[in-house]
Scaffold this motif. Structure first.
Motif, mmCIF file in Angstrom:
data_model
loop_
_atom_site.group_PDB
_atom_site.id
_atom_site.type_symbol
_atom_site.label_atom_id
_atom_site.label_comp_id
_atom_site.label_asym_id
_atom_site.label_seq_id
_atom_site.Cartn_x
_atom_site.Cartn_y
_atom_site.Cartn_z
ATOM 1 N N VAL A 1 23.317 -51.656 -25.574
ATOM 2 C CA VAL A 1 22.566 -50.403 -25.898
ATOM 3 C C VAL A 1 21.308 -50.905 -27.137
ATOM 4 O O VAL A 1 20.353 -50.749 -26.666
ATOM 5 C CB VAL A 1 23.129 -49.560 -25.809
ATOM 6 N N HIS A 2 21.832 -51.413 -27.664
ATOM 7 C CA HIS A 2 21.170 -51.828 -28.839
ATOM 8 C C HIS A 2 20.185 -53.151 -28.473
ATOM 9 O O HIS A 2 18.805 -53.092 -28.707
ATOM 10 C CB HIS A 2 21.475 -52.791 -29.341
ATOM 11 N N PHE B 1 14.158 -47.650 -18.291
ATOM 12 C CA PHE B 1 14.729 -46.592 -17.036
ATOM 13 C C PHE B 1 16.658 -47.777 -17.505
ATOM 14 O O PHE B 1 17.538 -47.213 -17.352
ATOM 15 C CB PHE B 1 14.563 -46.969 -15.668
ATOM 16 N N HIS B 2 16.251 -48.873 -17.252
ATOM 17 C CA HIS B 2 17.656 -49.703 -17.920
ATOM 18 C C HIS B 2 18.019 -48.815 -19.072
ATOM 19 O O HIS B 2 20.092 -48.533 -19.482
ATOM 20 C CB HIS B 2 17.769 -50.396 -17.646
ATOM 21 N N PHE B 3 17.635 -48.661 -20.344
ATOM 22 C CA PHE B 3 18.501 -48.425 -22.191
ATOM 23 C C PHE B 3 18.827 -47.439 -21.894
ATOM 24 O O PHE B 3 19.680 -46.943 -21.658
ATOM 25 C CB PHE B 3 17.243 -48.783 -22.632
ATOM 26 N N GLN C 1 25.802 -44.858 -18.067
ATOM 27 C CA GLN C 1 25.777 -44.648 -16.580
ATOM 28 C C GLN C 1 25.604 -45.426 -15.797
ATOM 29 O O GLN C 1 24.970 -45.666 -14.105
ATOM 30 C CB GLN C 1 24.863 -43.337 -15.746
ATOM 31 N N ALA C 2 25.091 -46.408 -15.956
ATOM 32 C CA ALA C 2 24.642 -47.704 -15.732
ATOM 33 C C ALA C 2 25.150 -48.235 -14.735
ATOM 34 O O ALA C 2 25.097 -48.973 -13.895
ATOM 35 C CB ALA C 2 23.910 -48.541 -16.678
ATOM 36 N N ARG C 3 26.473 -48.411 -14.690
ATOM 37 C CA ARG C 3 27.743 -49.080 -13.696
ATOM 38 C C ARG C 3 27.309 -48.204 -12.518
ATOM 39 O O ARG C 3 27.390 -49.426 -11.261
ATOM 40 C CB ARG C 3 28.901 -49.152 -13.917
ATOM 41 N N LYS D 1 23.938 -49.343 -11.007
ATOM 42 C CA LYS D 1 24.034 -51.220 -11.014
ATOM 43 C C LYS D 1 22.550 -51.130 -10.000
ATOM 44 O O LYS D 1 21.626 -52.330 -9.578
ATOM 45 C CB LYS D 1 24.402 -51.179 -11.033
ATOM 46 N N LYS D 2 22.855 -51.006 -8.329
ATOM 47 C CA LYS D 2 21.299 -51.734 -7.586
ATOM 48 C C LYS D 2 20.172 -50.933 -8.323
ATOM 49 O O LYS D 2 19.326 -51.763 -7.606
ATOM 50 C CB LYS D 2 22.499 -50.722 -6.436
ATOM 51 N N ILE D 3 19.607 -49.683 -8.280
ATOM 52 C CA ILE D 3 18.849 -49.456 -8.765
ATOM 53 C C ILE D 3 18.288 -50.098 -10.135
ATOM 54 O O ILE D 3 16.794 -50.173 -9.497
ATOM 55 C CB ILE D 3 18.973 -47.641 -8.654
ATOM 56 N N ILE D 4 19.102 -50.321 -10.884
ATOM 57 C CA ILE D 4 18.629 -50.828 -11.568
ATOM 58 C C ILE D 4 17.847 -52.169 -10.943
ATOM 59 O O ILE D 4 16.818 -52.549 -12.201
ATOM 60 C CB ILE D 4 19.848 -51.199 -13.066
#
Length: 144
Positions: A34-35, A83-85, A92-94, A97-100
């Motif tokens: 995150v950082h 968006f990823h951050f 909720q990143a996992r 993952k495909k959208i990121i």
């Protein structure tokens, strides 16, 4: 340099330096993704801001166009890093993952288009700026 242009330069410079310092500070103390991603996001905005200055103060068309391409390199990576951050921040990143990954691939596409000269139609004087972006179709799609 006209006073209006000076005000913009001061604003872009202040934003760029503060965010660059923030990115370095946070990254140097980063304990998790995150950082690190917040640092990347801050760095992208800083890049865009600092490299806008030579574009708007350029003394000839060729340099204005070159610096526009350079500053837009940072701008292209602002949306996917933000968006990823946010997804990492809310854990909720996992799930996305495909959208990121798709967002980063789209940004790489726009980066290539930028350096092929198809992202920006031209640069020309605009208000207080010596040169400013005249968007192309790809730029409009990017902003949309």
């Amino acid at each position: 340099m006209p006073i209006a242009q000076t005000n913009y330069v001061i604003a872009y410079f202040s934003l760029g330096i503060v965010l660059l310092a923030l990115a370095i500070f946070v990254y140097s103390r980063a304990r998790d993704s995150v950082h690190k991603l917040f640092s990347a996001y801050s760095f992208a905005i800083s890049w865009w801001s600092l490299f806008t200055i030579p574009m708007i103060t350029a003394t000839n068309h060729q340099m204005g166009y070159f610096w526009d391409q350079v500053c837009l390199t940072g701008a292209i990576f602002i949306p996917p890093t933000f968006f990823h951050f946010v997804l990492l921040f809310i854990d909720q990143a996992r799930k996305f993952k495909k959208i990121i990954t798709s967002c980063y691939l789209i940004s790489i596409f726009f980066l290539v288009v930028n350096f092929l000269g198809a992202f920006v139609s031209d640069v020309q004087p605009y208000r207080a700026f010596n040169f400013y972006t005249i968007p192309s179709l790809f730029y409009n799609v990017f902003v949309f």
